[in-house]
Scaffold this active site. Sequence first.
Site, PDB file in Angstrom:
ATOM      1  N   GLY A  61     -44.837  10.979  37.434  1.00 43.48           N
ATOM      2  CA  GLY A  61     -44.316   9.645  37.168  1.00 43.48           C
ATOM      3  C   GLY A  61     -43.657   9.132  38.432  1.00 43.48           C
ATOM      4  O   GLY A  61     -43.301   9.922  39.317  1.00 43.48           O
ATOM      5  N   GLN A  66     -38.531   4.020  43.971  1.00 44.08           N
ATOM      6  CA  GLN A  66     -38.777   5.259  44.718  1.00 44.08           C
ATOM      7  C   GLN A  66     -39.683   5.051  45.923  1.00 44.08           C
ATOM      8  O   GLN A  66     -39.824   5.949  46.749  1.00 44.08           O
ATOM      9  CB  GLN A  66     -39.375   6.337  43.798  1.00 44.08           C
ATOM     10  CG  GLN A  66     -38.382   6.803  42.748  1.00 44.08           C
ATOM     11  CD  GLN A  66     -38.982   7.903  41.911  1.00 44.08           C
ATOM     12  OE1 GLN A  66     -39.736   7.642  40.992  1.00 44.08           O
ATOM     13  NE2 GLN A  66     -38.665   9.153  42.230  1.00 44.08           N
ATOM     14  N   CYS A 105     -37.188  15.393  40.530  1.00 47.61           N
ATOM     15  CA  CYS A 105     -37.368  14.003  40.951  1.00 47.61           C
ATOM     16  C   CYS A 105     -37.895  13.955  42.377  1.00 47.61           C
ATOM     17  O   CYS A 105     -37.377  14.646  43.250  1.00 47.61           O
ATOM     18  CB  CYS A 105     -36.021  13.288  40.858  1.00 47.61           C
ATOM     19  SG  CYS A 105     -36.117  11.543  41.265  1.00 47.61           S
ATOM     20  N   LEU A 106     -38.934  13.138  42.597  1.00 48.89           N
ATOM     21  CA  LEU A 106     -39.496  12.994  43.942  1.00 48.89           C
ATOM     22  C   LEU A 106     -38.445  12.522  44.941  1.00 48.89           C
ATOM     23  O   LEU A 106     -38.566  12.777  46.136  1.00 48.89           O
ATOM     24  CB  LEU A 106     -40.656  11.985  43.912  1.00 48.89           C
ATOM     25  CG  LEU A 106     -41.875  12.396  43.088  1.00 48.89           C
ATOM     26  CD1 LEU A 106     -42.826  11.220  42.941  1.00 48.89           C
ATOM     27  CD2 LEU A 106     -42.577  13.583  43.724  1.00 48.89           C
ATOM     28  N   HIS A 147     -37.064   8.947  32.098  1.00 52.58           N
ATOM     29  CA  HIS A 147     -36.652   9.230  33.480  1.00 52.58           C
ATOM     30  C   HIS A 147     -36.958   8.029  34.383  1.00 52.58           C
ATOM     31  O   HIS A 147     -36.116   7.610  35.193  1.00 52.58           O
ATOM     32  CB  HIS A 147     -37.382  10.496  33.954  1.00 52.58           C
ATOM     33  CG  HIS A 147     -37.100  10.918  35.367  1.00 52.58           C
ATOM     34  ND1 HIS A 147     -36.458  12.093  35.690  1.00 52.58           N
ATOM     35  CD2 HIS A 147     -37.399  10.324  36.556  1.00 52.58           C
ATOM     36  CE1 HIS A 147     -36.372  12.192  37.016  1.00 52.58           C
ATOM     37  NE2 HIS A 147     -36.947  11.132  37.578  1.00 52.58           N
ATOM     38  N   GLU A 148     -38.174   7.456  34.223  1.00 49.03           N
ATOM     39  CA  GLU A 148     -38.573   6.346  35.110  1.00 49.03           C
ATOM     40  C   GLU A 148     -37.795   5.062  34.811  1.00 49.03           C
ATOM     41  O   GLU A 148     -37.410   4.337  35.730  1.00 49.03           O
ATOM     42  CB  GLU A 148     -40.081   6.075  35.008  1.00 49.03           C
ATOM     43  CG  GLU A 148     -41.005   7.256  35.316  1.00 49.03           C
ATOM     44  CD  GLU A 148     -40.666   8.023  36.570  1.00 49.03           C
ATOM     45  OE1 GLU A 148     -40.028   7.463  37.488  1.00 49.03           O
ATOM     46  OE2 GLU A 148     -41.024   9.217  36.635  1.00 49.03           O
ATOM     47  N   HIS A 151     -34.603   5.066  36.463  1.00 51.58           N
ATOM     48  CA  HIS A 151     -34.691   4.684  37.882  1.00 51.58           C
ATOM     49  C   HIS A 151     -34.529   3.172  38.055  1.00 51.58           C
ATOM     50  O   HIS A 151     -33.945   2.706  39.031  1.00 51.58           O
ATOM     51  CB  HIS A 151     -36.050   5.088  38.473  1.00 51.58           C
ATOM     52  CG  HIS A 151     -36.077   6.474  39.051  1.00 51.58           C
ATOM     53  ND1 HIS A 151     -35.264   6.871  40.087  1.00 51.58           N
ATOM     54  CD2 HIS A 151     -36.849   7.549  38.757  1.00 51.58           C
ATOM     55  CE1 HIS A 151     -35.523   8.134  40.404  1.00 51.58           C
ATOM     56  NE2 HIS A 151     -36.486   8.582  39.597  1.00 51.58           N
TER      57      HIS A 151
HETATM   58 ZN    ZN Z   1     -37.166  10.491  39.563  1.00 50.60          ZN
END
Ligand code: ZN
Length: 179
Positions: A61, A66, A105-106, A147-148, A151
């Site tokens: 995701g 991000q 998380c990226l 989660h997204e 963000h």
């Molecule tokens: Zn993340």
Amino acid sequence: MQVDVPAEYQHLYVTNEERPVVKIPNPVLRQKATEVDKVGPKVHKLISEMERIMRQANGIGIAAPQIGVGKRVILIAPDGMRPMALINPEIVKVEGPSTPGQEGCLSIPGLYGDVSRQLQVVVHALDRKGRAIEMELEGLPARVVQHEIDHLDGVLFIDKVDTATLHWQDPDKNPEDNE
Ligand code: ZN
């Protein structure tokens, strides 16, 4: 919660794109993203960039902030699912118990920990053609979408994590799922 990414993890998820994955402490990750008012070529370009970057980083995701863009656009692709773009996503209903599960998380490479999320959610959004859609998601897809969407509101998993479970993964191992 404040976290610094150790030097040995800084190289993770650096792609060849002109917009690399943005890492903490970049302030765009803490800003509230703004609604998309027209689903046109700019949004389509953003979605394809996000798809490329997510694929290169092996993410399940990704949210527009991000890659440094403060717009309410996310992609979810858990379990090999074809990446699904959700524009202006909103959780309109939650169901079931909230359940702990590991997240990474990226934007915080190498760090993992358990976060409690609702098991089932109903999401309203626009799809990539600008059509209003409603989706019911359960399990991992429900976790990823929560989660997204966090963000988009400047919230990171480290704000909700069970701190007793936080750990840095061995940088030589294959990464776990990242969102
Ligand atoms: Zn993340």
